[in-house]
Design a protein around this motif. Structure first.
Motif, mmCIF file in Angstrom:
data_model
loop_
_atom_site.group_PDB
_atom_site.id
_atom_site.type_symbol
_atom_site.label_atom_id
_atom_site.label_comp_id
_atom_site.label_asym_id
_atom_site.label_seq_id
_atom_site.Cartn_x
_atom_site.Cartn_y
_atom_site.Cartn_z
ATOM 1 N N PRO A 178 -2.781 6.924 -13.115
ATOM 2 C CA PRO A 178 -2.736 6.744 -11.592
ATOM 3 C C PRO A 178 -1.246 6.464 -11.244
ATOM 4 C CG PRO A 178 -4.287 5.156 -13.020
ATOM 5 C CD PRO A 178 -3.269 6.014 -14.104
ATOM 6 N N LEU A 179 -1.147 7.139 -10.182
ATOM 7 C CA LEU A 179 0.348 7.123 -9.603
ATOM 8 C C LEU A 179 0.239 6.693 -8.169
ATOM 9 C CD1 LEU A 179 3.287 7.869 -9.277
ATOM 10 C CD2 LEU A 179 2.442 10.170 -8.389
ATOM 11 N N ASN A 180 0.742 5.273 -7.685
ATOM 12 C CA ASN A 180 0.336 4.800 -6.582
ATOM 13 C C ASN A 180 1.758 4.091 -5.941
ATOM 14 O OD1 ASN A 180 -2.447 4.786 -6.072
ATOM 15 N ND2 ASN A 180 -2.481 4.252 -8.250
ATOM 16 N N GLY A 181 1.905 3.835 -4.842
ATOM 17 C CA GLY A 181 2.987 3.298 -4.368
ATOM 18 C C GLY A 181 2.671 2.083 -3.436
ATOM 19 N N VAL A 182 3.572 1.161 -3.173
ATOM 20 C CA VAL A 182 3.507 -0.028 -2.246
ATOM 21 C C VAL A 182 4.559 0.208 -0.965
ATOM 22 C CG1 VAL A 182 4.252 -2.397 -1.972
ATOM 23 C CG2 VAL A 182 3.008 -1.514 -3.786
ATOM 24 N N ALA A 183 4.312 -0.133 0.126
ATOM 25 C CA ALA A 183 4.937 -0.015 1.162
ATOM 26 C C ALA A 183 5.306 -1.457 1.739
ATOM 27 C CB ALA A 183 4.540 0.711 2.443
ATOM 28 N N PRO A 184 6.202 -2.252 1.245
ATOM 29 C CA PRO A 184 6.865 -3.454 1.830
ATOM 30 C C PRO A 184 6.858 -3.557 3.151
ATOM 31 C CG PRO A 184 7.890 -2.866 0.035
ATOM 32 C CD PRO A 184 7.393 -1.636 0.487
ATOM 33 N N GLY A 185 6.843 -4.786 3.909
ATOM 34 C CA GLY A 185 7.321 -4.957 5.266
ATOM 35 C C GLY A 185 8.706 -5.484 5.315
ATOM 36 N N PRO A 210 7.107 -5.157 13.084
ATOM 37 C CA PRO A 210 6.286 -6.446 13.944
ATOM 38 C C PRO A 210 5.340 -6.823 12.868
ATOM 39 C CG PRO A 210 5.305 -3.956 14.606
ATOM 40 C CD PRO A 210 6.815 -4.044 13.912
ATOM 41 N N THR A 211 5.322 -8.398 12.704
ATOM 42 C CA THR A 211 4.674 -8.777 11.439
ATOM 43 C C THR A 211 3.461 -9.689 12.029
ATOM 44 O OG1 THR A 211 6.428 -8.388 10.108
ATOM 45 C CG2 THR A 211 4.677 -9.632 9.081
ATOM 46 N N PRO A 212 2.442 -9.756 12.240
ATOM 47 C CA PRO A 212 1.416 -10.572 12.943
ATOM 48 C C PRO A 212 0.902 -11.579 11.947
ATOM 49 C CG PRO A 212 0.456 -8.581 12.962
ATOM 50 C CD PRO A 212 1.799 -8.181 12.415
ATOM 51 N N LEU A 213 1.006 -11.269 10.684
ATOM 52 C CA LEU A 213 0.254 -11.927 9.438
ATOM 53 C C LEU A 213 1.715 -12.498 8.810
ATOM 54 C CD1 LEU A 213 -2.198 -12.973 7.931
ATOM 55 C CD2 LEU A 213 -1.796 -10.982 6.650
ATOM 56 N N ASN A 214 1.511 -13.885 8.855
ATOM 57 C CA ASN A 214 2.630 -14.583 7.818
ATOM 58 C C ASN A 214 4.005 -14.470 7.887
ATOM 59 O OD1 ASN A 214 0.417 -16.255 7.066
ATOM 60 N ND2 ASN A 214 -0.072 -14.724 5.343
ATOM 61 N N HIS A 215 4.448 -13.612 8.880
ATOM 62 C CA HIS A 215 5.799 -13.257 9.114
ATOM 63 C C HIS A 215 6.391 -12.681 8.015
ATOM 64 C CE1 HIS A 215 9.113 -13.205 11.866
ATOM 65 N NE2 HIS A 215 9.893 -14.407 11.471
ATOM 66 N N ASP A 245 2.527 -5.474 4.270
ATOM 67 C CA ASP A 245 3.605 -5.707 5.385
ATOM 68 C C ASP A 245 3.150 -6.776 6.527
ATOM 69 O OD1 ASP A 245 1.650 -4.380 6.603
ATOM 70 O OD2 ASP A 245 2.556 -2.567 7.065
ATOM 71 N N GLY A 246 2.326 -7.648 6.339
ATOM 72 C CA GLY A 246 1.763 -8.469 7.267
ATOM 73 C C GLY A 246 1.246 -7.940 8.441
#
Ligand code: NAD
Length: 276
Positions: A178-185, A210-215, A245-246
């Motif tokens: 499995p090859l996957n990725g994460v995109a952080p905010g 813009p980060t509506p969830l948990n900044h 990314d919230g």
């Protein structure tokens, strides 16, 4: 116990990931320019070759998961090399060893910037694996103030597209990896500290992410996700970019992430109707 190779292990997200895995008893081979089991420069082809060879040697030829995290944000041409080739060539170099693991996993770190504006010609050169051309294109943008910040965004978009292009191929999915990725905010790390140091900088970053969830996020929010993606439990995620990314990607891209399939759906309905 599993053996993990993590690039960018000396700071920020990579460091938190390495520390969590070690605390759980795993073996971690860190790869970084400094303060790591393998010290190498991922910005050059020879540095990447050294990084692969030394990581395989340090792991005695037995690697269960690779987490490609190393990256830079400077609006410079070299950013394209580190963020794209520093991941693709490192992952490809480790892959033959990885494939021997009973539960191999590979994860890379892109960014919410994958949905930001970008330079199409730079993305295209990166995806053609033409490093000389990519550096020439990025070098021209580096000298052009108004758009040089798009070098980072282009590198993150290219690595996101590379992930989608490669994950289902025989080299990865076909080899059981499995090859996957994460995109952080917006994650609080040494990379973002200078960007968030002033009121003006914070306003600019908050507008672009813009980060509506948990900044703003801690490094652990990403480390935990990387660790799960690299674990045995992850058996069926393939080529997915998980936006942690919230809510930034949702706000920026909008509700409809599925309309790409509308033509196909219409055809399916038409065919179904024709068959009745
Ligand atoms: P960081 O600066 O804290 O850590 C990056 C690490 O990569 C450092 O240890 C650095 O030495 C290493 N590195 C950089 N260039 C290298 C090279 N040429 N060779 C070897 N190692 C090199 O940054 P971070 O915030 O932890 O970022 C980690 C990853 O997450 C990066 O790919 C970054 O683009 C991505 N990301 C970060 C954020 C954020 O908000 N911090 C957001 C989205 C994506």
């Amino acid at each position: 116990m599993r053996t993990y190779v993590i690039t960018g292990s000396a700071s920020g997200i990579g460091l938190a990931t390495a520390e969590s895995l070690r605390a759980g008893g795993a073996t971690v081979i860190g790869v970084d320019r400094r303060d790591a089991e393998v010290e190498a420069d991922l910005s050059t082809p020879s540095g990447r070759d050294k990084a692969v060879a030394d990581a395989v040697a340090a792991a005695s030829g037995s690697i269960d998961a690779v987490i490609a995290c190393a990256g830079v944000a400077a609006p410079r041409a070299v950013t394209a090399s580190v963020n794209y080739f520093g991941m693709t060539q490192f992952l490809e170099g480790i892959r033959p060893v990885l494939a021997r693991s009973p539960h191999p996993r590979a994860v890379l770190v892109s960014s919410v910037s994958v949905v930001h504006p970008y330079h199409p010609d730079l993305v295209e050169a990166l995806l053609r694996d033409d490093e000389a051309e990519a550096l020439a294109v990025a070098g021209a943008y580096e000298a052009d103030d108004p758009t040089k910040s798009l070098i980072y965004q282009s590198s993150k978009r290219a690595i996101g597209l590379w992930l989608r292009r490669e994950a289902a191929t025989t080299a990865w999915a076909g080899a059981g990896i499995p090859l996957n990725g994460v995109a952080p905010g917006l994650v609080l790390t040494p990379m973002t500290a200078p960007l968030l140091a002033s009121e003006e900088g914070r306003a600019k970053m908050n507008a672009s992410v813009p980060t509506p969830l948990n900044h703003h996020q801690t490094v652990q929010t990403i480390a935990d996700l990387l660790i799960w993606l690299a674990s045995e439990q992850n058996t069926h995620l393939c080529g997915q970019m998980l936006f942690c990314d919230g809510g930034a990607e949702l706000v920026l891209r909008g509700v409809d992430a599925y309309s790409f399939a509308d033509a196909t759906v219409a055809t399916v309905f038409a065919n179904a109707g024709a068959g009745q």
